[in-house]
Design a protein around this motif. Sequence first.
Motif, PDB file in Angstrom:
ATOM      1  N   ASN A  86       0.838  -1.198   0.000  1.00 45.83           N
ATOM      2  CA  ASN A  86       0.000   0.000   0.000  1.00 45.83           C
ATOM      3  C   ASN A  86       0.875   1.250   0.000  1.00 45.83           C
ATOM      4  O   ASN A  86       1.878   1.327   0.711  1.00 45.83           O
ATOM      5  CB  ASN A  86      -0.902   0.014   1.244  1.00 45.83           C
ATOM      6  CG  ASN A  86      -1.935  -1.090   1.231  1.00 45.83           C
ATOM      7  OD1 ASN A  86      -2.321  -1.584   0.182  1.00 45.83           O
ATOM      8  ND2 ASN A  86      -2.402  -1.483   2.410  1.00 45.83           N
ATOM      9  N   THR A 106      -6.276  -3.200  -7.742  1.00 41.36           N
ATOM     10  CA  THR A 106      -7.430  -2.385  -7.323  1.00 41.36           C
ATOM     11  C   THR A 106      -8.235  -3.088  -6.228  1.00 41.36           C
ATOM     12  O   THR A 106      -8.900  -2.425  -5.435  1.00 41.36           O
ATOM     13  CB  THR A 106      -8.367  -2.075  -8.508  1.00 41.36           C
ATOM     14  OG1 THR A 106      -8.967  -3.294  -8.995  1.00 41.36           O
ATOM     15  CG2 THR A 106      -7.632  -1.389  -9.645  1.00 41.36           C
ATOM     16  N   SER A 110      -4.148  -0.182  -1.685  1.00 41.17           N
ATOM     17  CA  SER A 110      -4.703   1.175  -1.621  1.00 41.17           C
ATOM     18  C   SER A 110      -3.595   2.205  -1.759  1.00 41.17           C
ATOM     19  O   SER A 110      -2.415   1.910  -1.527  1.00 41.17           O
ATOM     20  CB  SER A 110      -5.452   1.395  -0.301  1.00 41.17           C
ATOM     21  OG  SER A 110      -4.568   1.247   0.801  1.00 41.17           O
ATOM     22  N   LYS A 128     -12.277   2.016 -10.148  1.00 39.97           N
ATOM     23  CA  LYS A 128     -12.230   0.848  -9.269  1.00 39.97           C
ATOM     24  C   LYS A 128     -11.414   1.090  -8.003  1.00 39.97           C
ATOM     25  O   LYS A 128     -11.383   0.238  -7.115  1.00 39.97           O
ATOM     26  CB  LYS A 128     -11.626  -0.345 -10.016  1.00 39.97           C
ATOM     27  CG  LYS A 128     -12.451  -0.851 -11.189  1.00 39.97           C
ATOM     28  CD  LYS A 128     -11.785  -2.081 -11.802  1.00 39.97           C
ATOM     29  CE  LYS A 128     -12.569  -2.614 -12.978  1.00 39.97           C
ATOM     30  NZ  LYS A 128     -11.921  -3.814 -13.578  1.00 39.97           N
ATOM     31  N   SER A 129     -10.708   2.215  -7.930  1.00 36.85           N
ATOM     32  CA  SER A 129      -9.801   2.416  -6.809  1.00 36.85           C
ATOM     33  C   SER A 129      -9.545   3.905  -6.592  1.00 36.85           C
ATOM     34  O   SER A 129     -10.039   4.754  -7.331  1.00 36.85           O
ATOM     35  CB  SER A 129      -8.462   1.730  -7.098  1.00 36.85           C
ATOM     36  OG  SER A 129      -7.797   2.429  -8.151  1.00 36.85           O
ATOM     37  N   ASN A 130      -8.739   4.183  -5.559  1.00 40.68           N
ATOM     38  CA  ASN A 130      -8.312   5.563  -5.299  1.00 40.68           C
ATOM     39  C   ASN A 130      -6.915   5.824  -5.841  1.00 40.68           C
ATOM     40  O   ASN A 130      -6.246   6.767  -5.436  1.00 40.68           O
ATOM     41  CB  ASN A 130      -8.337   5.840  -3.793  1.00 40.68           C
ATOM     42  CG  ASN A 130      -7.332   4.979  -3.020  1.00 40.68           C
ATOM     43  OD1 ASN A 130      -6.836   3.977  -3.538  1.00 40.68           O
ATOM     44  ND2 ASN A 130      -7.032   5.362  -1.793  1.00 40.68           N
ATOM     45  N   PHE A 131      -6.457   4.983  -6.764  1.00 38.30           N
ATOM     46  CA  PHE A 131      -5.094   5.110  -7.281  1.00 38.30           C
ATOM     47  C   PHE A 131      -4.924   6.409  -8.075  1.00 38.30           C
ATOM     48  O   PHE A 131      -5.843   6.884  -8.725  1.00 38.30           O
ATOM     49  CB  PHE A 131      -4.742   3.952  -8.216  1.00 38.30           C
ATOM     50  CG  PHE A 131      -4.750   2.593  -7.579  1.00 38.30           C
ATOM     51  CD1 PHE A 131      -4.885   2.444  -6.205  1.00 38.30           C
ATOM     52  CD2 PHE A 131      -4.616   1.455  -8.354  1.00 38.30           C
ATOM     53  CE1 PHE A 131      -4.892   1.189  -5.620  1.00 38.30           C
ATOM     54  CE2 PHE A 131      -4.622   0.192  -7.783  1.00 38.30           C
ATOM     55  CZ  PHE A 131      -4.767   0.057  -6.411  1.00 38.30           C
TER      56      PHE A 131
END
Length: 248
Positions: A86, A106, A110, A128-131
Amino acid sequence: MKNRGNKILELLTKNNKIEVSLLAEELGVSQVTMRKDLDALESKGIIKREHGFALLCSTDDINGRIAYHYEEKRKIAQKAAELVSNGDTIMIENGSCCALLADTLTATKSDLTIITNSAFIAEYIRGKSNFQINLLGGIYQQDSQVMVGPMILQCVENFFVDRFFIGTDGYSPKMGFTNQDQMRAQAVRDMARQAEEVIVLTESEKFSKRGIVPLNLKEQVKAVITDKDIDSYCKAELENKRIKVITA
């Protein structure tokens, strides 16, 4: 339809062109059902039909490449994801195993920052994520949905990462890992300059193939993640070159 669609694309990737009736027989469905499945794939621009046959629009289309050996590639991606923590910043090149790695991340990680030359990957994991996704600029190759050309180097020089995950089109004991496309190969070289180590994600079948363009990554490749069917001779050869072989 999802699993059946993957199987259809796998068969087309392997055979290039196949009769619709044979596809239906192979998958154990009616020709009516098969035509509906093919309609769905054709509407996405992945396949086309000609006089009772189905064929891929392009062997370079990444949707079709992901479906080929999908389960093996998914396991490889899951194993590769174990190397990411992460909050990491990583670089991912265009490729089917690489796209599945991004997708796996994803669901399991995180706060990542992903630097990529793949417009497909950027879209594949969107929402799909906070990337944070940094998409490198360049010339857009439409079928593979990847950015190439001299702008890649100009963009990637603004970053430096510990790990760069790449795919490959083949391997040669003499030349190492290879690609089929000169511009994509150069993009990989340019991106690899800005990474501490390169990790290759590929199914074992690629070790019996050879692309026409050497990647020339020399000692930068530190690990290969592949499936358990890798030939023992190839495994030993890689390990003799101090490349760690991880099987999924």
